[in-house]
Write an enzyme that holds these catalytic residues in place. Structure first.
Site, PDB file in Angstrom:
ATOM      1  N   ASP A  37     132.090  27.315  26.196  1.00 34.19           N
ATOM      2  CA  ASP A  37     132.036  26.307  26.497  1.00 34.19           C
ATOM      3  C   ASP A  37     132.191  25.539  28.398  1.00 34.19           C
ATOM      4  OD1 ASP A  37     131.045  23.793  24.073  1.00 34.19           O
ATOM      5  OD2 ASP A  37     131.017  23.308  26.458  1.00 34.19           O
ATOM      6  N   ASN A  90     123.614  28.810  22.152  1.00 32.09           N
ATOM      7  CA  ASN A  90     123.058  27.448  21.407  1.00 32.09           C
ATOM      8  C   ASN A  90     123.022  26.408  22.428  1.00 32.09           C
ATOM      9  OD1 ASN A  90     123.874  25.010  19.396  1.00 32.09           O
ATOM     10  ND2 ASN A  90     125.337  25.223  20.740  1.00 32.09           N
ATOM     11  N   TYR A 156     112.681  19.968  28.057  1.00 32.41           N
ATOM     12  CA  TYR A 156     113.117  20.382  26.689  1.00 32.41           C
ATOM     13  C   TYR A 156     112.278  20.684  26.306  1.00 32.41           C
ATOM     14  CZ  TYR A 156     115.941  20.128  22.792  1.00 32.41           C
ATOM     15  OH  TYR A 156     117.067  20.207  21.957  1.00 32.41           O
ATOM     16  N   THR A 191     123.991  14.512  16.575  1.00 26.72           N
ATOM     17  CA  THR A 191     125.310  15.968  17.368  1.00 26.72           C
ATOM     18  C   THR A 191     125.678  14.140  18.600  1.00 26.72           C
ATOM     19  OG1 THR A 191     124.032  16.205  18.413  1.00 26.72           O
ATOM     20  CG2 THR A 191     124.478  17.474  16.825  1.00 26.72           C
TER      21      THR A 191
END
Ligand code: NAD
Length: 250
Positions: A37, A90, A156, A191
């Site tokens: 990350d 991800n 996106y 999220t």
């Protein structure tokens, strides 16, 4: 029986949301988990949560939009745990909310660099290592916007359609090398990414568009990813699996 006993599994963007749920689920299913990350604090929190639950995990700070960091993720995984069996790519961002004629060039470049090029870079180095292992399994996180438009989010939509395409290509090239590659298309999931981009009314309106009339949870995506990452889905490659409460069927 644990789905991933004895496996070494990698997750990018594992510090938050869907990636954190995937990392925790991989660990609960018996894998040693590597979390990458850009956010060191959040990535380390995921490691602590896994360890507190009795699992094994390791954090690598890095930027998935950079080829050299993706190379490093694989090298450090192998240095730490000796191999790489499973990878879930991800990490992703939403980008600006603007019609295409006003979309910023910088916004386009950033979204494509992470959501599409980043997934290619990740697969590029993971596949090289998995061939050395004699096999492996990749799950790429796309979106329902890998098949339907997201108005005002052209980068996106384009990036996620691209992820579905590159996943299919990998499946054709590696089907005989004991390496599977599938994509998952989450619908709208609760999220930090969603709450950062939408207010409560917008979230309610989105939930109401799905036949199940609610948002999904990160765990509902992680469970599908764990299945695809395991031998339970052994004849499945090149697929694109939507989990969206029925959002795209109406
Ligand atoms: P999130 O914002 O909660 O988590 C994303 C994580 O990725 C964070 O920990 C962040 O620090 C990390 N990250 C961001 N940029 C990075 C970079 N350059 N390198 C490495 N890590 C980076 O997001 P989320 O909602 O959990 O989304 C995860 C994935 O799921 C994304 O690819 C997203 O497009 C996809 N997705 C989300 C939804 C949704 O409704 N939440 C729906 C469909 C698809």
């Amino acid at each position: 029986m644990s789905l991933l006993a004895g496996k070494v599994a990698f997750v990018s963007g594992g510090g938050s949301g869907i990636g954190r749920a995937i990392a925790e689920t991989y660990a609960a299913e018996g894998a040693k988990v590597v979390i990458a990350d850009v956010n060191e604090e959040h990535g380390s929190e995921t490691v602590k949560a896994i360890e507190a639950a009795g699992g094994v995990a390791f954090f690598i700070k890095g930027d998935s939009s950079k080829p050299e960091d993706n190379k490093k993720f694989v090298e450090e995984t192998v240095a730490k745990y000796g191999r790489l069996d499973v990878a879930c790519n991800n990490a992703g961002i939403g980008g600006p909310a603007l019609p295409t004629g006003e979309y910023t060039i910088d916004g386009w470049d950033k979204v494509i660099a992470l959501n599409l090029s980043g997934v290619f870079y990740a697969c590029r180095y993971q596949l090289e290592q998995m061939e050395k292992n004699g096999g492996g399994n990749i799950v790429n996180i796309a979106s329902i916007h890998g098949t339907v438009a997201a108005p005002n989010s052209v980068a996106y939509t384009a990036s996620k359609h691209g992820v579905v395409g590159l996943t299919k290509n990998i499946a054709t090239e590696y089907g005989q090398k004991n390496i599977r590659c599938n994509a998952v298309g989450p619908g709208y999931i609760e999220t930090p990414l969603l709450s950062a981009n939408l207010d409560e009314n917008a979230m309610k309106a989105i939930a109401a568009k799905a036949p199940m009339n609610r948002l999904g949870t990160p765990q509902e995506i992680a469970d599908l990813v764990a299945f695809l990452s395991s031998d339970k889905s052994s004849f499945t490659t090149g697929g694109y699996f939507i989990a969206d409460g029925g959002y795209t069927v109406v």
